[in-house]
Design a protein around this motif. Structure first.
Motif, PDB file in Angstrom:
ATOM      1  N   PRO A 379       0.804  -1.228   0.000  1.00  0.00           N
ATOM      2  CA  PRO A 379       0.000   0.000   0.000  1.00  0.00           C
ATOM      3  C   PRO A 379       0.832   1.271   0.000  1.00  0.00           C
ATOM      4  O   PRO A 379       0.305   2.352  -0.261  1.00  0.00           O
ATOM      5  N   ASP A 380       2.134   1.155   0.286  1.00  0.00           N
ATOM      6  CA  ASP A 380       2.987   2.343   0.350  1.00  0.00           C
ATOM      7  C   ASP A 380       3.625   2.686  -0.995  1.00  0.00           C
ATOM      8  O   ASP A 380       4.387   3.641  -1.094  1.00  0.00           O
ATOM      9  N   VAL A 381       3.332   1.919  -2.018  1.00  0.00           N
ATOM     10  CA  VAL A 381       3.910   2.146  -3.342  1.00  0.00           C
ATOM     11  C   VAL A 381       2.774   2.408  -4.327  1.00  0.00           C
ATOM     12  O   VAL A 381       1.829   1.612  -4.417  1.00  0.00           O
ATOM     13  N   GLY A 382       2.886   3.543  -5.037  1.00  0.00           N
ATOM     14  CA  GLY A 382       1.870   3.882  -6.016  1.00  0.00           C
ATOM     15  C   GLY A 382       2.396   3.751  -7.428  1.00  0.00           C
ATOM     16  O   GLY A 382       3.050   2.760  -7.784  1.00  0.00           O
ATOM     17  N   VAL A 383       2.145   4.786  -8.234  1.00  0.00           N
ATOM     18  CA  VAL A 383       2.615   4.811  -9.619  1.00  0.00           C
ATOM     19  C   VAL A 383       3.459   6.058  -9.861  1.00  0.00           C
ATOM     20  O   VAL A 383       3.568   6.541 -10.987  1.00  0.00           O
ATOM     21  N   ASP A 384       4.063   6.574  -8.797  1.00  0.00           N
ATOM     22  CA  ASP A 384       4.830   7.822  -8.872  1.00  0.00           C
ATOM     23  C   ASP A 384       6.308   7.528  -9.141  1.00  0.00           C
ATOM     24  O   ASP A 384       7.141   7.575  -8.245  1.00  0.00           O
ATOM     25  N   TYR A 385       6.589   7.195 -10.384  1.00  0.00           N
ATOM     26  CA  TYR A 385       7.972   6.966 -10.785  1.00  0.00           C
ATOM     27  C   TYR A 385       8.780   8.247 -10.562  1.00  0.00           C
ATOM     28  O   TYR A 385       8.260   9.341 -10.787  1.00  0.00           O
ATOM     29  N   PRO A 386      10.036   8.173 -10.065  1.00  0.00           N
ATOM     30  CA  PRO A 386      10.924   7.011  -9.895  1.00  0.00           C
ATOM     31  C   PRO A 386      10.932   6.424  -8.488  1.00  0.00           C
ATOM     32  O   PRO A 386      11.933   5.828  -8.093  1.00  0.00           O
ATOM     33  N   PHE A 387       9.890   6.625  -7.705  1.00  0.00           N
ATOM     34  CA  PHE A 387       9.770   6.048  -6.368  1.00  0.00           C
ATOM     35  C   PHE A 387      10.967   6.414  -5.482  1.00  0.00           C
ATOM     36  O   PHE A 387      11.699   5.539  -5.002  1.00  0.00           O
ATOM     37  N   PRO A 388      11.196   7.706  -5.247  1.00  0.00           N
ATOM     38  CA  PRO A 388      12.395   8.116  -4.502  1.00  0.00           C
ATOM     39  C   PRO A 388      12.384   7.715  -3.037  1.00  0.00           C
ATOM     40  O   PRO A 388      13.435   7.727  -2.385  1.00  0.00           O
TER      41      PRO A 388
END
Length: 711
Positions: A379-388
């Motif tokens: 749940p803490d990972v979305g689609v906001d590349y580059p995932f800094p």
């Protein structure tokens, strides 16, 4: 190559003043560091200020250029709305004008993408040099400023997609196949021959543009009728692959075992996307089955995914029951659980409802560990590349884009010619059997995956190949768009599948002379019917060209266009005289070039494929000459070693002849090789060499007889 030289070599001349002044920044850095005072705080402040000024200049230019492109796209949209409401001849010409305008905008986007990446790399290089030479850490303070004006996150997908949608309206030729279902519908079992390639980031936009010229951009769940309908998240695709602790599915897919499976949960768009597709890919060996790849899938509501993975029976559509039950049995028997997430932004190219030929280009490819056991996806990972926000051991960012071609061979579909040319060009690098899951798992779970995919060694190679052919998008010396090295003519892309026979200029001249007494209106009709005969035309004035090509290029001469624009107020006699004048000047220039080329015996020929046997034939000829020289040399050495005085004289003559023949054979070999490599049409036979050789040998024999019997 040093980056400064690389930057100067790839500068787009009309935008030269807007590039980062890399050489100047490097000069300032070195001058201040080598001064007597060394690098001071004042130098640091001034250098940072210069760097910020350069960043503002580049970012403002990119922003302004994008706004300009968007304004042109908006204008094209309004024009198309007017033309489609009234299908007349005028509206057809408007659509052709829009077609050309969209093509110009597409080329600008391609150049702007290269401009952005080149400048972003320049800033990173100069910051790295600064930190290395001064011992300070400018990247800690300047990188946040670059994130406020991000050059690396400039995305050109939205304008490309919208240009594709408008361009498709201009063409009006995309009709769906009546018997093929869409790839993203709820149900589907797909049988496809696939091939995968890596694309360097410098070539991504150009590859997208080339694909767009032949296939429309397809976005799942969208029918882009207005610009607001297209969002960046529309291209986002996320997949959660499941496996067990022994990585049984990974090993089976890597070894290509019969029946090896790959199971994933996929959704399109953001984290709120619904439904989620449960997919299974099954490998079949070619000798046991005709299928190369079997893909099964069915949709599932996002709230039902945890229960399905836990073993709750599937209660959806009856047609999906068999697939759902089979996947659920594999999950239960093999103790599968979420292991790896793969994220990327996909641009798909496909005729709607027709998946016989489908091409996809995946960028921003990222692999993420699924280490949350309480949820089927983190749940803490979305689609906001580059995932800094992720730790380095949890994420892997792939350096290249992935191009995948899918052709349904079971429907009798072959790979189109334009697609074959693309995958064989310098723009892509083929990586057979590349798998996103295998790559991500082998890199993030190294301790559990002793077997590694073969393409790991390819990551160390440079896949950015030099442009060896005219294939792709480029600019002429006057910065006009070139497609495959040729000028784009009116609605070239709309008529790319219709190549009309070109009528020679001499025939039109005769028609103009025969109709010299006709009215200006009739002559204008004749000229207008003459123009659209050829799709592309290009002439390189620095080389000899074919007369027909030169005559066709005459139609683009500026004076001709101006005279045609003002033809309504002139007589037929003047117009005919004007055309003849330009024609005579241009043909005279071409004839002079051809005469000089023929005098030198070198005439370039374009677009000629050279077979390998041509090179081998040249080598065999060279070796045959050397064999004769060796035989002649052996005779000469025998005369020198075992003969009397007269024999030694003859042996010396034969040695000289052998040396001269060997040097001459080397010269002919190198000349032929040079002509072959440059596609030169000339005489490849040797006219004088054999004659001179025979004369020398006869002369040597006469001298030998004279010395032996003339005493």
């Amino acid at each position: 190559m040093k980056f400064g030289d690389h930057l100067n070599e790839h500068v787009f001349a009309p935008w030269r003043h807007y590039y980062v002044q890399y050489d100047y920044l490097k000069y300032e850095l070195k001058k201040r560091q080598l001064s007597d005072k060394g690098w001071t705080d004042e130098d640091e402040q001034e250098f940072t200020h210069i760097l910020e000024t350069e960043l503002d200049k580049v970012y403002d230019f990119v922003t302004a250029k994008l706004a300009e492109v968007e304004a042109r796209i908006t204008y094209c949209e309004r024009t198309l709305r007017i033309s489609t409401s009234s299908p007349t001849n005028a509206s057809t010409s408007q659509r052709q004008m829009v077609d050309d305008t969209l093509t110009e905008a597409l080329f600008d986007i391609n150049d702007l993408a290269k401009f952005t990446r080149l400048n972003y790399t320049g800033f990173l290089k100069i910051i790295k040099k600064h930190d290395k030479w001064t011992g300070l850490h400018l990247h800690q303070t300047f990188i946040p400023k670059m994130r406020e004006k991000p050059l690396d996150k400039q995305r050109f997908d939205v304008p490309i997609v919208y240009i594709s949608a408008l361009h498709d309206i201009c063409r009006g030729t995309r009709t769906p196949s009546p018997y093929v279902q869409d790839d993203n519908e709820d149900d589907g079992v797909f049988q496809r021959a696939t091939a995968k390639y890596w694309v360097h980031p410098d070539n991504v936009t150009e590859v997208k543009a080339i694909l767009m010229l032949h296939l429309p951009v397809y976005i799942y769940g969208k029918d882009a009728t207005t610009k607001m309908d297209i969002k960046e998240t529309d291209s986002a695709i996320s997949s959660v692959y499941i496996d067990n602790d022994q990585f049984e599915l990974y090993t089976g897919r890597l070894q290509r075992d019969e029946g090896a499976e790959a199971i994933r949960l996929r959704w399109y768009g953001g984290m709120d996307a619904n439904p989620v597709f449960i997919e299974r890919k099954t490998h079949h060996a070619p000798w046991t089955d005709d299928l190369r790849s079997l893909k099964e899938r069915f949709p599932l509501d996002v709230d039902q995914v945890p229960g399905y993975l836990a073993g709750k029976p599937y209660d959806g559509k009856e047609k999906n029951m068999f697939v759902a039950k089979g996947i659920q049995e594999s999950i239960k028997n093999k103790h599968l659980k979420p292991t790896l997430r793969v994220f990327y932004n996909r641009t798909a190219f496909q005729i709607p409802k027709d998946q016989r030929v489908r091409v996809s280009l995946d960028t921003d490819l990222t692999f993420i560990k699924e280490n949350n056991r309480s949820h089927w996806r983190r749940p803490d990972v979305g689609v906001d590349y580059p995932f800094p926000y992720l730790e380095d051991d949890e994420v892997l960012r792939f350096p290249y884009a992935v191009l995948e071609t899918k052709v349904q061979t079971h429907l009798g579909q072959d790979m189109p010619d334009w697609l074959s040319r693309l995958v064989e060009s310098h723009l892509v690098h083929e990586v057979p059997r590349f798998s996103k899951y295998l790559h991500g798992a082998s890199m993030l779970y190294k301790e559990k995956t002793p077997l590694l995919p073969w393409w790991h060694s390819e990551l160390a190679a440079d896949i950015l190949k030099p442009r060896e052919t005219t294939f792709g998008l480029s600019r002429s010396a006057s910065f006009k768009p070139l497609m495959d090295g040729q000028y784009l003519f009116k609605s070239a892309m709309a008529t790319e599948h219709k190549r009309m026979r070109v009528v020679s200029m001499t025939q039109h001249q005769q028609q103009l002379q025969d109709d010299s007494t006709s009215s200006p209106s009739s002559k204008r009709t004749l000229i207008s019917s003459w123009l659209p005969q050829k799709k592309y035309h290009q002439v390189t004035l620095g080389q000899p060209v074919d007369v027909d090509d030169a005559n066709n290029t005459l139609r683009n001469e500026k004076g001709y266009q101006q005279e045609e624009a003002s033809s309504s107020g002139s007589t037929g006699k003047k117009r005919g005289g004007f055309i003849t004048k330009w024609q005579q000047q241009f043909q005279q220039r071409v004839m002079n070039q051809q005469k000089s080329a023929k005098a030198s015996g070198i005439i370039p020929v374009r677009n000629v494929k050279v077979e390998p046997k041509v090179f081998f034939a040249n080598e065999r000829t060279f070796i045959s000459w050397l064999q004769f020289c060796g035989l002649l040399l052996m005779v000469a050495l025998n005369l020198l070693n075992f003969g009397d005085g007269a024999a030694r004289i003859a042996g010396s003559i034969f040695i000289c002849i052998a040396a001269l023949v060997a040097l001459y054979a080397l010269y002919r070999f190198e000349k032929r090789a040079w002509m072959i490599n440059r596609r030169i049409a000339g005489r490849y036979d040797d006219l004088w060499g054999p004659i001179v050789l025979c004369v020398l040998l006869v002369g040597a024999l006469i001298v030998n007889f004279y010395l032996q019997f003339g005493r």
